[in-house]
Structure formats: structure tokens, C-alpha cells
Scaffold this active site. Structure first.
Site, PDB file in Angstrom:
ATOM      1  N   GLY A  90      62.750  69.781  33.324  1.00  0.00           N
ATOM      2  CA  GLY A  90      62.788  70.382  31.995  1.00  0.00           C
ATOM      3  C   GLY A  90      62.797  71.891  32.104  1.00  0.00           C
ATOM      4  O   GLY A  90      62.178  72.461  33.001  1.00  0.00           O
ATOM      5  N   ARG A  91      63.530  72.533  31.201  1.00  0.00           N
ATOM      6  CA  ARG A  91      63.556  73.996  31.202  1.00  0.00           C
ATOM      7  C   ARG A  91      63.675  74.472  29.767  1.00  0.00           C
ATOM      8  O   ARG A  91      64.468  73.959  28.992  1.00  0.00           O
ATOM      9  CB  ARG A  91      64.734  74.510  32.041  1.00  0.00           C
ATOM     10  CG  ARG A  91      64.837  76.032  32.070  1.00  0.00           C
ATOM     11  CD  ARG A  91      65.985  76.479  32.963  1.00  0.00           C
ATOM     12  NE  ARG A  91      65.640  76.346  34.384  1.00  0.00           N
ATOM     13  CZ  ARG A  91      66.513  76.014  35.325  1.00  0.00           C
ATOM     14  NH1 ARG A  91      67.764  75.722  34.998  1.00  0.00           N
ATOM     15  NH2 ARG A  91      66.143  75.950  36.597  1.00  0.00           N
ATOM     16  N   GLY A  92      62.842  75.441  29.396  1.00  0.00           N
ATOM     17  CA  GLY A  92      62.850  75.944  28.033  1.00  0.00           C
ATOM     18  C   GLY A  92      62.681  77.448  27.977  1.00  0.00           C
ATOM     19  O   GLY A  92      62.808  78.143  28.992  1.00  0.00           O
ATOM     20  N   ALA A  93      62.366  77.930  26.772  1.00  0.00           N
ATOM     21  CA  ALA A  93      62.284  79.370  26.544  1.00  0.00           C
ATOM     22  C   ALA A  93      61.113  80.004  27.290  1.00  0.00           C
ATOM     23  O   ALA A  93      61.170  81.179  27.650  1.00  0.00           O
ATOM     24  CB  ALA A  93      62.157  79.637  25.048  1.00  0.00           C
ATOM     25  N   PHE A  94      60.033  79.224  27.541  1.00  0.00           N
ATOM     26  CA  PHE A  94      58.814  79.806  28.111  1.00  0.00           C
ATOM     27  C   PHE A  94      58.603  79.452  29.578  1.00  0.00           C
ATOM     28  O   PHE A  94      57.672  79.928  30.201  1.00  0.00           O
ATOM     29  CB  PHE A  94      57.596  79.367  27.303  1.00  0.00           C
ATOM     30  CG  PHE A  94      57.714  79.688  25.844  1.00  0.00           C
ATOM     31  CD1 PHE A  94      57.816  80.997  25.400  1.00  0.00           C
ATOM     32  CD2 PHE A  94      57.741  78.673  24.904  1.00  0.00           C
ATOM     33  CE1 PHE A  94      57.937  81.294  24.062  1.00  0.00           C
ATOM     34  CE2 PHE A  94      57.858  78.958  23.557  1.00  0.00           C
ATOM     35  CZ  PHE A  94      57.962  80.274  23.130  1.00  0.00           C
ATOM     36  N   GLY A  95      59.455  78.606  30.129  1.00  0.00           N
ATOM     37  CA  GLY A  95      59.250  78.220  31.518  1.00  0.00           C
ATOM     38  C   GLY A  95      59.973  76.923  31.822  1.00  0.00           C
ATOM     39  O   GLY A  95      61.027  76.649  31.271  1.00  0.00           O
ATOM     40  N   GLU A  96      59.373  76.115  32.703  1.00  0.00           N
ATOM     41  CA  GLU A  96      60.030  74.885  33.124  1.00  0.00           C
ATOM     42  C   GLU A  96      58.997  73.828  33.492  1.00  0.00           C
ATOM     43  O   GLU A  96      57.799  74.099  33.597  1.00  0.00           O
ATOM     44  CB  GLU A  96      60.935  75.163  34.330  1.00  0.00           C
ATOM     45  CG  GLU A  96      60.196  75.692  35.547  1.00  0.00           C
ATOM     46  CD  GLU A  96      61.141  76.147  36.660  1.00  0.00           C
ATOM     47  OE1 GLU A  96      62.323  76.426  36.349  1.00  0.00           O
ATOM     48  OE2 GLU A  96      60.691  76.225  37.816  1.00  0.00           O
ATOM     49  N   VAL A  97      59.488  72.593  33.659  1.00  0.00           N
ATOM     50  CA  VAL A  97      58.657  71.475  34.103  1.00  0.00           C
ATOM     51  C   VAL A  97      59.238  70.960  35.405  1.00  0.00           C
ATOM     52  O   VAL A  97      60.446  70.701  35.506  1.00  0.00           O
ATOM     53  CB  VAL A  97      58.613  70.342  33.054  1.00  0.00           C
ATOM     54  CG1 VAL A  97      57.720  69.202  33.562  1.00  0.00           C
ATOM     55  CG2 VAL A  97      58.110  70.860  31.714  1.00  0.00           C
ATOM     56  N   ASP A 206      54.992  68.215  16.156  1.00  0.00           N
ATOM     57  CA  ASP A 206      56.251  68.501  16.847  1.00  0.00           C
ATOM     58  C   ASP A 206      56.802  67.208  17.448  1.00  0.00           C
ATOM     59  O   ASP A 206      57.338  67.195  18.550  1.00  0.00           O
ATOM     60  CB  ASP A 206      56.038  69.552  17.934  1.00  0.00           C
ATOM     61  CG  ASP A 206      57.358  70.095  18.488  1.00  0.00           C
ATOM     62  OD1 ASP A 206      58.358  70.098  17.732  1.00  0.00           O
ATOM     63  OD2 ASP A 206      57.398  70.497  19.651  1.00  0.00           O
TER      64      ASP A 206
END
Length: 455
Positions: A90-97, A206
Site C-alpha cells: 500500500g502507498r498513500g499520501a503520508f507513507g506506505e504499508v 472512513d
């Protein structure tokens, strides 16, 4: 003599330190209380069994050895160096998984890595603390289990159980639409999971298919509590652009350019952008209840609206208020009595349609948990034994580190590395973030009281 004036910044530091100390003391007292109970339990058992003194002495020594080892583990400081970071899931605006492995034990986890600078710049500190708090508080099979949380100068880390089954969005992308029976399974399990969060006095707010994770047997666990809110937390601003338009009275009736498309076209366009929205800074408002946009406040009922939207997507192939841009979606949501429609070319059962319309409803008329369980759509379903039943779709999992049920992400060349610089001022915003889940204690049974070996 007048009292010295304390600056807001100093008061904030005092409050954070007070929170940290209180949490530390509470954890210490919980540990001591548990230790005393175990010792009392041991003494009572040995007395009832009339064990000889030498055996009692050995059993007491064994307990003290176990407790010393437990205390050692409690003092253990987790850092990034204790883990081998593997694939990105996972990758998003604040970092990743990332999938990671603890080097000492070989255990496999999912590690959520968040950049402190981004958290602070986008005012997400309260959100990330709420996520850590609810994950630390939750200890049930319906919420992804948090094992550790820690930080270094650059990042915050949440180390959670790794669920190899992927998520509900993966299922929807593969299956196009689900049958009534398949939808019944996922909606029932998600409802139980939502209720478990409400019992902790939190609202998820959410909920979406990307946050409904699946274990290797295909059963549901909720994740991503970054927007989770305590029942008594202060109201947070939501979608400023929408509220600005509302204030200026420029909202339109909620129509969308996509409304003229066939259901098949809508499904195709939704699939092509749903993941992009999930991992973007903007996110998607498709699952948000209308009262969340309003200034009048909201409660846990907003999560049941989201469940109705997810159910609609399972059966129809796209969410009911899907539009070409987030603002158009918001307009459709607040005008839901006019914009909630079921396409004629897709057939769903009367019971399914009835449940959806009673969830996508005004909050005062919306079904509550017990009413959802009693709905005819779930006739014959035993909610108490959901996790003991076979999942609607059992994922293919070949190993503990298998990532085939997640999207593929390319390495960017900057794997996370532990930083060892002196502490920066931003660390003051994350005091008390560290967490280590206590190991479960074995229940004392009579066979534990056999005389220990002399070896």
C-alpha cells in the site's frame, strides 16, 4: 504575587507530558495487578492440591522466572532495525504499508510507515494518534491486531498482523458484482466488525471496501482508523470546499455527467479510478454519510450509512453516488433522496434492496445494529458463528509473506531506514506513541502443577 503566565506552546508540552506519564503509570499498575493475580492464583491452586513444599517452591520459582522474562520483554525497545522490510502492499499520501519480518522471531507483520513531516504539515497528528489508540484498545477478532507502535526522527510505525487475503475491494475488482449469498457474508461480518468498534466508543467514519481486510481464510477485519473518532471528540472540519459552496448557496441538485451512462460503463470507469482515489491525498467521499458534511454533528450511525453504500457496490458494481469528481459526489450524497437509484438492467432481490434503502437513510430512520441483524436479508444467518463458517470466497494464499491478493507497487529506491540523529522538535507532537502489546498469559490448569523435571 501573580502566577507566571504559561505560553500556549509550553502548556501543550505540559499536557503531552502529563498524558505520557499517566499512560505509563496506568500500564505499570495494570502489569503489577496482573502479576499479583497470577501469584494469588498459583498459591490458591497449590494449596487446594496440597502439594509438598519442595514442589511448591519449584512452581513458585518457575513463575518468577516467567515473570522476569516478561518484564524483560516489557523493557524491550522496538526499532526499525528489528525488522526486515519486504514487499510494498500500500502507498498513500503520508507513507506506505509493507510486509515485514521480525528478524529475531521470523514473525511476519504488516508495517504502516508514516512520515512525521507530512503528518504535521497536513495537521494529521490527532488522526494518527486516534488510529494508534483504537488499535491498541481493540483486542477482538474483528479489528486488525496492533502488535507494536514506535517512532524514530523521520517516521511513525504501526506493526500489525498481516492479513494475506487482501481486501474487499480486491474481491470486487475480480468478481465485478457479488451474489446475494456472497454479499450477505461480507456485509454481515462487516456489521459485526463495525459494532465491535462502536463498543469501544469509537466511530470508524472512513469505512470503504479498501479498509475491509480479509485474513487467509477470507474472514473480515477492519483496518485504517486514521479518521476514527471517539464519541466525545470535538467535531473536525470535513471537506472545506464543500462547506464553502454550501455557505455560498451554490450547490446544484446533485446531478452528474455519469448519470447518463449505462451500468456497465459506470462499473468500468469506477474500477479504473477507485484504487487511485483510495491512495490519493484527496481520497473518495463516496462512502461518507450526508450528516458528516453538515454542521449539526453526527454519531456512530454514519458507519451504518457507509455499510449500505458498500452493500450497494457489492451488488451493483459501483457506489450509488459515484460521479466524475469528488464535489459532484458530495452534492449527490446530500441530495440522496433524489439521487439514490437502482439501475433497471441489474436485478437484485427485494430483501437486498430494502436493506440498502434502510441503511442509506436519514440517521433517525437508519437501521441500528440489532435491527440490521434481524433484517430478512440475513434470514437463517447465525451472527455468533460467522468466523467459524466458511468464507464466501476463500483467497489463494501460498505463504506467510504472499502478496498476490494486493496491488503491486514498485520500489522507489528509498526503503525506510532507522534514523539516529538527535531528536527534533517535531517529536514533541508524538509523545507517548510507543506501544507493545502484552503477550497473552497461559491459563493455569491442573496439568501445569505436575512436579517439574529435576533436569
Amino acid at each position: 504575587m501573580s502566577q507566571p503566565t504559561i505560553s500556549p506552546a509550553a502548556q501543550a508540552m505540559i499536557d503531552k507530558m502529563d498524558q505520557f506519564v499517566t499512560q505509563h503509570i496506568d500500564n505499570k499498575f495494570d502489569f503489577l495487578e496482573d502479576l499479583n493475580k497470577r501469584r494469588e492464583n498459583l498459591e490458591t491452586k497449590m494449596k487446594d492440591m496440597n502439594l509438598p513444599e519442595d514442589v511448591r517452591a519449584k512452581m513458585t520459582k518457575q513463575l518468577e522466572t516467567e515473570e522476569a522474562e516478561d518484564a524483560k520483554k516489557r523493557r524491550f525497545k522496538v526499532t526499525l532495525k528489528d525488522f526486515e522490510c519486504l514487499a510494498i502492499i500500500g502507498r498513500g499520501a503520508f507513507g506506505e504499508v509493507r510486509v515485514c519480518r521480525r528478524i529475531e522471531t521470523g514473525e511476519v507483520f504488516a508495517m504502516k510507515i508514516m512520515k512525521k513531516t507530512e503528518m504535521l504539515r497536513k495537521n494529521q497528528v490527532a488522526h494518527i494518534r486516534a488510529e494508534r489508540d483504537v488499535l491498541a484498545l481493540a483486542d477482538n477478532p474483528w479489528v486488525v491486531k496492533l502488535h507494536y507502535s514506535f517512532q524514530d526522527n523521520a517516521n511513525l510505525y504501526l506493526v500489525m498482523e498481516y492479513l494475506q487475503g487482501g481486501d474487499l475491494m480486491t474481491i470486487l475488482m475480480k468478481e465485478d458484482v457479488l451474489t446475494d449469498a456472497q454479499s450477505r457474508f461480507y456485509i454481515a461480518e462487516t456489521a459485526v466488525a463495525i459494532n465491535s468498534v462502536h463498543q469501544l466508543n469509537y466511530i470508524h467514519r472512513d469505512l470503504k471496501p479498501d479498509n475491509v481486510l480479509l485474513d487467509r481464510k477470507g474472514h473480515v477485519k477492519l483496518s485504517d482508523f486514521g479518521l476514527c473518532k471517539a464519541f466525545d471528540a470535538p467535531e473536525l472540519p470535513y471537506l472545506a470546499q464543500f462547506k464553502k459552496e454550501e455557505e455560498q448557496k451554490v450547490l446544484v441538485a446533485g446531478l452528474s455527467k455519469l448519470d447518463g451512462l449505462s451500468s456497465m460503463k459506470k462499473k468500468d470507469t469506477w474500477k479504473s479510478r477507485s484504487r487511485k482515489l483510495a491512495f490519493s491525498t484527496v481520497g473518495t467521499p463516496d462512502y461518507i454519510a450526508p450528516e458528516v458534511f453538515a454542521r449539526t454533528g453526527y454519531d456512530e450511525m454514519c458507519d451504518w450509512w457507509s455499510l449500505g453504500v458498500i452493500m450497494y457496490e457489492c451488488l451493483i458494481g459501483y457506489p450509488p453516488f459515484y460521479a466524475e469528481d469528488p464535489m459532484s459526489t458530495c452534492r449527490k450524497i446530500v441530495n440522496w433522496p433524489k439521487t439514490l437509484v437502482f439501475p433497471e438492467e441489474i436485478s437484485i432481490s427485494a430483501a437486498a434492496k430494502d436493506l440498502i434503502t434502510k441503511l442509506i437513510q436519514h440517521p433517525k430512520s437508519r437501521l441500528k445494529y440489532n435491527e440490521i441483524k434481524a433484517h430478512p436479508f440475513f434470514k437463517g444467518m447465525n451472527f455468533d458463528k460467522l468466523r467459524q463458517s466458511k468464507a464466501a470466497i476463500v483467497p489463494v494464499v501460498t505463504s506467510d509473506t504472499d502478496t498476490q491478493n494486493f496491488d503491486k507497487f514498485e520500489e522507489t529506491g528509498d526503503k525506510p531506514e532507522a534514523t539516529t540523529n538527535e531528536k527534533s522538535p517535531q517529536d514533541q507532537s508524538f509523545i507517548g506513541y510507543t506501544f507493545i502489546r502484552p503477550e497473552e498469559k497461559k491459563i493455569m490448569t491442573n496439568d501445569m502443577f505436575n512436579a517439574p523435571d529435576d533436569s
